[in-house]
Design a protein around this motif. Structure first.
Motif, PDB file in Angstrom:
ATOM      1  N   LYS A  71       0.651  -1.031   0.119  1.00 15.74           N
ATOM      2  CA  LYS A  71      -0.078  -0.002   0.046  1.00 15.74           C
ATOM      3  C   LYS A  71       0.759   1.303  -0.018  1.00 15.74           C
ATOM      4  CE  LYS A  71      -2.974   0.002   3.361  1.00 15.74           C
ATOM      5  NZ  LYS A  71      -3.619  -0.076   4.524  1.00 15.74           N
ATOM      6  N   LEU A  72       0.671   2.186  -1.067  1.00 15.76           N
ATOM      7  CA  LEU A  72       1.555   3.359  -0.940  1.00 15.76           C
ATOM      8  C   LEU A  72       0.324   4.403  -0.954  1.00 15.76           C
ATOM      9  CD1 LEU A  72       4.160   2.837  -3.890  1.00 15.76           C
ATOM     10  CD2 LEU A  72       4.397   2.414  -1.446  1.00 15.76           C
ATOM     11  N   THR A  73      -0.731   4.277   0.068  1.00 14.03           N
ATOM     12  CA  THR A  73      -1.767   5.144   0.466  1.00 14.03           C
ATOM     13  C   THR A  73      -1.613   6.129   1.530  1.00 14.03           C
ATOM     14  OG1 THR A  73      -3.043   3.749   1.659  1.00 14.03           O
ATOM     15  CG2 THR A  73      -3.451   3.574  -0.819  1.00 14.03           C
ATOM     16  N   GLY A  74      -2.276   7.157   1.483  1.00 18.04           N
ATOM     17  CA  GLY A  74      -2.199   8.180   2.495  1.00 18.04           C
ATOM     18  C   GLY A  74      -2.363   7.654   3.876  1.00 18.04           C
ATOM     19  N   ASP A  75      -3.075   6.598   4.140  1.00 19.40           N
ATOM     20  CA  ASP A  75      -3.122   6.060   5.563  1.00 19.40           C
ATOM     21  C   ASP A  75      -1.815   5.371   5.976  1.00 19.40           C
ATOM     22  OD1 ASP A  75      -3.658   3.963   3.650  1.00 19.40           O
ATOM     23  OD2 ASP A  75      -4.583   2.743   5.426  1.00 19.40           O
ATOM     24  N   CYS A  76      -0.931   4.907   5.044  1.00 14.56           N
ATOM     25  CA  CYS A  76       0.192   4.308   5.377  1.00 14.56           C
ATOM     26  C   CYS A  76       1.240   5.746   5.646  1.00 14.56           C
ATOM     27  CB  CYS A  76       0.703   3.622   4.057  1.00 14.56           C
ATOM     28  SG  CYS A  76       0.251   1.982   3.897  1.00 14.56           S
ATOM     29  N   GLU A  77       1.001   6.723   5.083  1.00 14.95           N
ATOM     30  CA  GLU A  77       1.945   7.618   5.277  1.00 14.95           C
ATOM     31  C   GLU A  77       1.791   8.437   6.699  1.00 14.95           C
ATOM     32  OE1 GLU A  77       1.628  10.960   2.528  1.00 14.95           O
ATOM     33  OE2 GLU A  77       1.531   9.451   0.927  1.00 14.95           O
ATOM     34  N   ASP A  78       0.235   8.347   6.988  1.00 13.72           N
ATOM     35  CA  ASP A  78       0.018   8.597   8.242  1.00 13.72           C
ATOM     36  C   ASP A  78       0.654   7.972   9.523  1.00 13.72           C
ATOM     37  OD1 ASP A  78      -1.706  10.669   7.178  1.00 13.72           O
ATOM     38  OD2 ASP A  78      -3.508   9.470   7.458  1.00 13.72           O
ATOM     39  N   ARG A  79       0.785   6.681   9.199  1.00 10.22           N
ATOM     40  CA  ARG A  79       1.286   5.534  10.251  1.00 10.22           C
ATOM     41  C   ARG A  79       3.026   5.714  10.111  1.00 10.22           C
ATOM     42  NH1 ARG A  79      -1.911   0.446   9.189  1.00 10.22           N
ATOM     43  NH2 ARG A  79      -3.014   1.635   7.605  1.00 10.22           N
ATOM     44  N   ASN A  80       3.327   6.490   9.074  1.00 16.79           N
ATOM     45  CA  ASN A  80       4.818   6.311   8.834  1.00 16.79           C
ATOM     46  C   ASN A  80       5.417   7.925   9.284  1.00 16.79           C
ATOM     47  OD1 ASN A  80       7.229   5.099   8.464  1.00 16.79           O
ATOM     48  ND2 ASN A  80       7.383   6.053   6.390  1.00 16.79           N
ATOM     49  N   GLY A  81       4.755   8.427  10.066  1.00 22.33           N
ATOM     50  CA  GLY A  81       5.024   9.962  10.527  1.00 22.33           C
ATOM     51  C   GLY A  81       4.977  11.053   9.446  1.00 22.33           C
ATOM     52  N   GLY A  82       4.073  10.676   8.480  1.00 22.37           N
ATOM     53  CA  GLY A  82       3.778  11.496   7.303  1.00 22.37           C
ATOM     54  C   GLY A  82       4.719  11.524   6.290  1.00 22.37           C
ATOM     55  N   VAL A  83       5.829  10.399   6.165  1.00 19.27           N
ATOM     56  CA  VAL A  83       6.606  10.256   5.065  1.00 19.27           C
ATOM     57  C   VAL A  83       6.096   9.165   4.398  1.00 19.27           C
ATOM     58  CG1 VAL A  83       8.884   9.476   4.908  1.00 19.27           C
ATOM     59  CG2 VAL A  83       8.639  10.729   6.742  1.00 19.27           C
ATOM     60  N   ALA A  84       6.210   9.634   2.844  1.00 14.32           N
ATOM     61  CA  ALA A  84       5.755   8.190   1.848  1.00 14.32           C
ATOM     62  C   ALA A  84       6.770   7.679   1.503  1.00 14.32           C
ATOM     63  CB  ALA A  84       5.144   9.281   0.823  1.00 14.32           C
ATOM     64  N   VAL A  85       6.570   6.138   1.556  1.00 12.96           N
ATOM     65  CA  VAL A  85       7.414   5.347   0.739  1.00 12.96           C
ATOM     66  C   VAL A  85       7.237   5.108  -0.680  1.00 12.96           C
ATOM     67  CG1 VAL A  85       8.173   2.819   0.943  1.00 12.96           C
ATOM     68  CG2 VAL A  85       7.437   3.996   3.144  1.00 12.96           C
ATOM     69  N   THR A  86       8.185   5.479  -1.390  1.00 14.62           N
ATOM     70  CA  THR A  86       7.859   5.199  -2.828  1.00 14.62           C
ATOM     71  C   THR A  86       8.613   3.916  -3.297  1.00 14.62           C
ATOM     72  OG1 THR A  86      10.169   6.289  -3.468  1.00 14.62           O
ATOM     73  CG2 THR A  86       8.129   7.685  -3.071  1.00 14.62           C
ATOM     74  N   SER A  87       8.360   3.407  -4.659  1.00 21.03           N
ATOM     75  CA  SER A  87       8.990   2.398  -5.217  1.00 21.03           C
ATOM     76  C   SER A  87      10.474   2.186  -4.970  1.00 21.03           C
ATOM     77  CB  SER A  87       8.423   2.089  -6.578  1.00 21.03           C
ATOM     78  OG  SER A  87       8.871   0.996  -7.169  1.00 21.03           O
ATOM     79  N   SER A  88      10.978   3.215  -5.293  1.00 24.01           N
ATOM     80  CA  SER A  88      12.451   3.485  -5.359  1.00 24.01           C
ATOM     81  C   SER A  88      13.118   3.415  -3.780  1.00 24.01           C
ATOM     82  CB  SER A  88      12.791   4.730  -6.157  1.00 24.01           C
ATOM     83  OG  SER A  88      12.597   5.870  -5.231  1.00 24.01           O
ATOM     84  N   ASP A  89      12.221   3.793  -3.004  1.00 24.79           N
ATOM     85  CA  ASP A  89      12.906   3.412  -1.579  1.00 24.79           C
ATOM     86  C   ASP A  89      13.168   1.955  -1.357  1.00 24.79           C
ATOM     87  OD1 ASP A  89      12.760   6.192  -0.916  1.00 24.79           O
ATOM     88  OD2 ASP A  89      10.661   6.057  -0.143  1.00 24.79           O
ATOM     89  N   LEU A  90      12.397   0.979  -2.191  1.00 25.41           N
ATOM     90  CA  LEU A  90      12.437  -0.230  -1.999  1.00 25.41           C
ATOM     91  C   LEU A  90      13.494  -0.874  -2.593  1.00 25.41           C
ATOM     92  CD1 LEU A  90       8.582  -0.872  -1.913  1.00 25.41           C
ATOM     93  CD2 LEU A  90       9.934  -0.930   0.088  1.00 25.41           C
TER      94      LEU A  90
END
Length: 111
Positions: free
Chosen positions: A54-73
């Motif tokens: 999941k790369l949705t907003g609710d994941c960002e909220d649980r990650n301190g507002g930081v979005a995880v992108t495909s390249s981060d992986l």
């Protein structure tokens, strides 16, 4: 001598589907541990890994507002070598409105 599970795993194949928010998967200690303590430890002659992340907003909220992108992986991708990847960017797909998301999809259908 091997356990019944150990013999069965060594003789066959295994599939591992990693699903959810990828916030921990970007950490080397996490994906290294998954490789060593789950996939390799299972002992299958062939192991396929699939991602449904999941790369949705609710994941960002649980990650301190930081979005995880495909390249981060990228490092996790090199370590776990997924056979197919799916990234859910639409919350509606997670609520059952779209059944096209799953771990068994073909690479050409990836998002």
């Amino acid at each position: 001598f091997c356990s019944l599970l150990g013999c069965a795993a060594a003789a066959g194949t295994a599939a591992f589907c990693l699903a959810g928010c990828p916030r921990g998967l970007v950490l080397r200690v996490v994906h290294t541990s998954i490789r060593r303590n789950l996939i390799d430890a299972f002992g299958a002659s062939r192991s396929d890994v699939y991602w449904l992340l999941k790369l949705t907003g609710d994941c960002e909220d649980r990650n301190g507002g930081v979005a995880v992108t495909s390249s981060d992986l990228d490092h996790a991708r090199a370590m776990l070598r997924p056979a197919a990847e799916r990234f859910v960017r639409d919350r509606g797909a997670l609520l059952g409105e779209d059944t096209a998301y799953g771990c068994r999809g073909s690479p050409e259908a990836e998002q």
